[in-house]
Design an enzyme around this catalytic site. Structure first.
Site, PDB file in Angstrom:
ATOM      1  N   HIS A 140       0.831  -1.197   0.000  1.00  0.00           N
ATOM      2  CA  HIS A 140       0.000   0.000   0.000  1.00  0.00           C
ATOM      3  C   HIS A 140       0.873   1.256   0.000  1.00  0.00           C
ATOM      4  O   HIS A 140       0.444   2.312  -0.480  1.00  0.00           O
ATOM      5  CB  HIS A 140      -0.910   0.031   1.233  1.00  0.00           C
ATOM      6  CG  HIS A 140      -2.015  -0.977   1.192  1.00  0.00           C
ATOM      7  ND1 HIS A 140      -1.855  -2.254   1.664  1.00  0.00           N
ATOM      8  CD2 HIS A 140      -3.292  -0.884   0.732  1.00  0.00           C
ATOM      9  CE1 HIS A 140      -2.987  -2.919   1.507  1.00  0.00           C
ATOM     10  NE2 HIS A 140      -3.866  -2.120   0.947  1.00  0.00           N
ATOM     11  N   ASP A 190      -4.721  -6.022  -7.837  1.00  0.00           N
ATOM     12  CA  ASP A 190      -4.909  -5.336  -6.567  1.00  0.00           C
ATOM     13  C   ASP A 190      -5.142  -3.859  -6.905  1.00  0.00           C
ATOM     14  O   ASP A 190      -4.962  -3.429  -8.051  1.00  0.00           O
ATOM     15  CB  ASP A 190      -3.672  -5.524  -5.674  1.00  0.00           C
ATOM     16  CG  ASP A 190      -4.007  -5.485  -4.187  1.00  0.00           C
ATOM     17  OD1 ASP A 190      -5.103  -5.007  -3.836  1.00  0.00           O
ATOM     18  OD2 ASP A 190      -3.182  -5.921  -3.375  1.00  0.00           O
TER      19      ASP A 190
END
Length: 483
Positions: free
Chosen positions: A184, A256
């Site tokens: 992230h 993702d």
């Protein structure tokens, strides 16, 4: 001049967007009618079951075969139960129990609940082999550190979800379990040979392919021997040569979230990242959690532009949109399973608890909850023993700034129960536990990925293998704190 309507619709057919709030705004519904593949629901979209059902009904009214996805892993990553914590244990607990039938049953129960709300794709199970003890993003989301164990439970979870009529999306290919950084925030590197990857990280993906998983999610990780300087999400070697050809996967390759730094920084933004992912062989592109109409249109426009300037071939985008449409068609015809009794998850969590020492005489303890940060994947979900205590006092502290003498005075003649996540690496955590145990009866409850660390002198060390609502109840029961 606007986009060619046919090409815009083709591009939209590869995108999984999102929207803010509990009610789909007009633009989110309109994009579905215009061909958007679907939306992902996050905690901000979930207030109560009736509201979620109304939202999915509204999206389906725009187009019956819209994909509606969610990250509902059980355990520490839950969207449906983000306000309370999941009533199911996560993968680490299930792997510890070691009962494949239970894993299948838990995932079928999760799938049945999703299906009852109109959700058609679960971005689960996580099938990464957690070989790095200090992995900051996988941890208890993994079934374990042994490839054979993880593979068996991955297949059981996939079968359970899809028996409920919800498509499974196994993640994160080719394996996020050996990383020590969070994709992230940056692009993690797993610098290993392809042979090691095949032995250690890839067996669970082979197992879910064999089990008929409808989708596989990519990892924003760099494996230099395969991906060069970029992430696996942008690597044709990984997505086509390895996943498609070597492992025989014929379902949908899902990225993702492209807003994650592991992808966005490598590509120069979400829109160029979408083009690179499609060119590499991805089919369904998760834009991210923070999405509006302008962002979706920019991504679609970038795909259309790439079709014109040669970065993308039309046949590749048509293939991606076609696979996504086939997935949507499957979700409309898949069978449904009945919702299981609500106590299934709690019974499973209780089977996962492991106790070292003597957890008796602790019913009147002072419970000390040690603050720990959450990952972006987990979000701000309540955890701990608090909701399950029957009269025991609980306080919350930050370990690094807490004086053991203050806790001793607060406890008086009562034992102390320290509750934490990843206590071995929590600043001040090991020191606080050791100091208290030197003069006081202390039990420790570890609700994160367990380490070999054990503080000297504690009466009991309890490992839950997760921090869900179910895990918290199980720990409280073991310690006699529920009455």
């Amino acid at each position: 001049m606007g986009l060619d309507p046919g090409l815009r619709r083709l591009a939209l057919g590869t995108l999984l967007a999102a929207y803010p709030g509990p009610i789909p705004p007009d633009w989110a519904v309109d994009l579905v009618a215009d061909g958007l593949a679907g939306h992902t629901l996050f905690g901000s979209n979930v207030h109560q079951p009736a509201q979620v059902s109304a939202s999915t009904t509204a999206l389906r009214a725009a187009r019956p075969d819209v994909l509606i996805a969610i990250d509902e892993e059980g355990g520490d990553v839950t969207r449906l139960a983000h306000a309370t914590g999941s009533p199911y244990p996560g993968n680490a607990a299930l792997g510890t129990v070691g009962d494949l039938a239970l894993t299948r049953q838990v995932y079928q129960a999760i799938g049945a609940e999703l299906a009852s709300l109109g959700i058609t794709v679960d971005l689960a199970p996580t099938v990464d082999v957690n070989t790095a003890d200090d992995n900051p993003i996988i941890g208890t989301r993994s079934f374990g550190a042994d490839p054979v164990t993880v593979a068996a439970h991955a297949a059981a979870a996939t079968t359970g979800l899809q028996a409920a009529g919800v498509a499974a999306c196994a993640k994160h290919f080719p394996g996020h379990g050996a990383t020590v950084t969070d994709s992230h925030h940056e692009l993690p590197t797993v610098d290993v040979t392809p042979d090691l990857l095949r032995r250690r990280d890839l067996p669970p993906f082979a197992a879910v392919v064999a089990a008929g998983a409808r989708a596989v999610m990519t990892a924003h990780i760099r494996v230099p021997a395969l991906t060069g300087d970029g992430p696996a999400t942008f690597s044709r070697t990984v997505l086509v040569d390895l996943l498609r050809h070597e492992y025989g996967f014929d379902g949908v390759v899902v990225t993702d979230a492209l807003e994650m730094k592991g992808a966005a920084l490598a590509a120069g933004g979400v829109a160029p990242g979408a083009v690179r992912a499609l060119a590499a062989g991805a089919d369904l592109l998760c834009v991210g959690a923070t999405v509006d109409a302008d962002l979706v249109e920019r991504v679609a426009a970038e795909i259309v532009t790439a079709l014109g300037d040669g970065r993308l071939e039309r046949a590749r985008v048509e293939q991606a949109a076609g696979r996504t449409a086939e997935l949507a068609a499957w979700t409309r015809t898949a069978g449904r399973a009945a919702v299981s009794p609500s106590d299934l998850g709690y019974a499973a969590a209780r089977r996962a608890v492991r106790v070292e020492g003597v957890p008796t005489g602790l019913d009147r303890s002072l419970v000390v909850h040690l603050h720990a940060t959450s990952t972006i994947a987990e979000g701000r979900v309540p955890w701990g023993l608090g909701p399950h205590l029957n009269g025991a006092e609980q306080i919350r502290v930050v370990a690094a700034v807490t004086d053991p003498a203050d806790l001793r005075r607060r406890a008086g003649d009562r034992p102390i129960v320290l509750v934490g996540r990843h206590l071995h690496r929590l600043p001040g955590g090991p020191e606080l536990a050791t100091a208290l145990a030197a003069t006081h009866p202390v039990a420790v409850v570890e609700m994160g990925w367990p380490a070999t660390w054990r503080p000297d002198g504690v009466r009991a060390f309890v490992t839950t293998y997760g921090a869900s609502h179910a895990n918290g109840r199980a720990a409280a029961e073991v310690l006699g704190l529920t009455g």
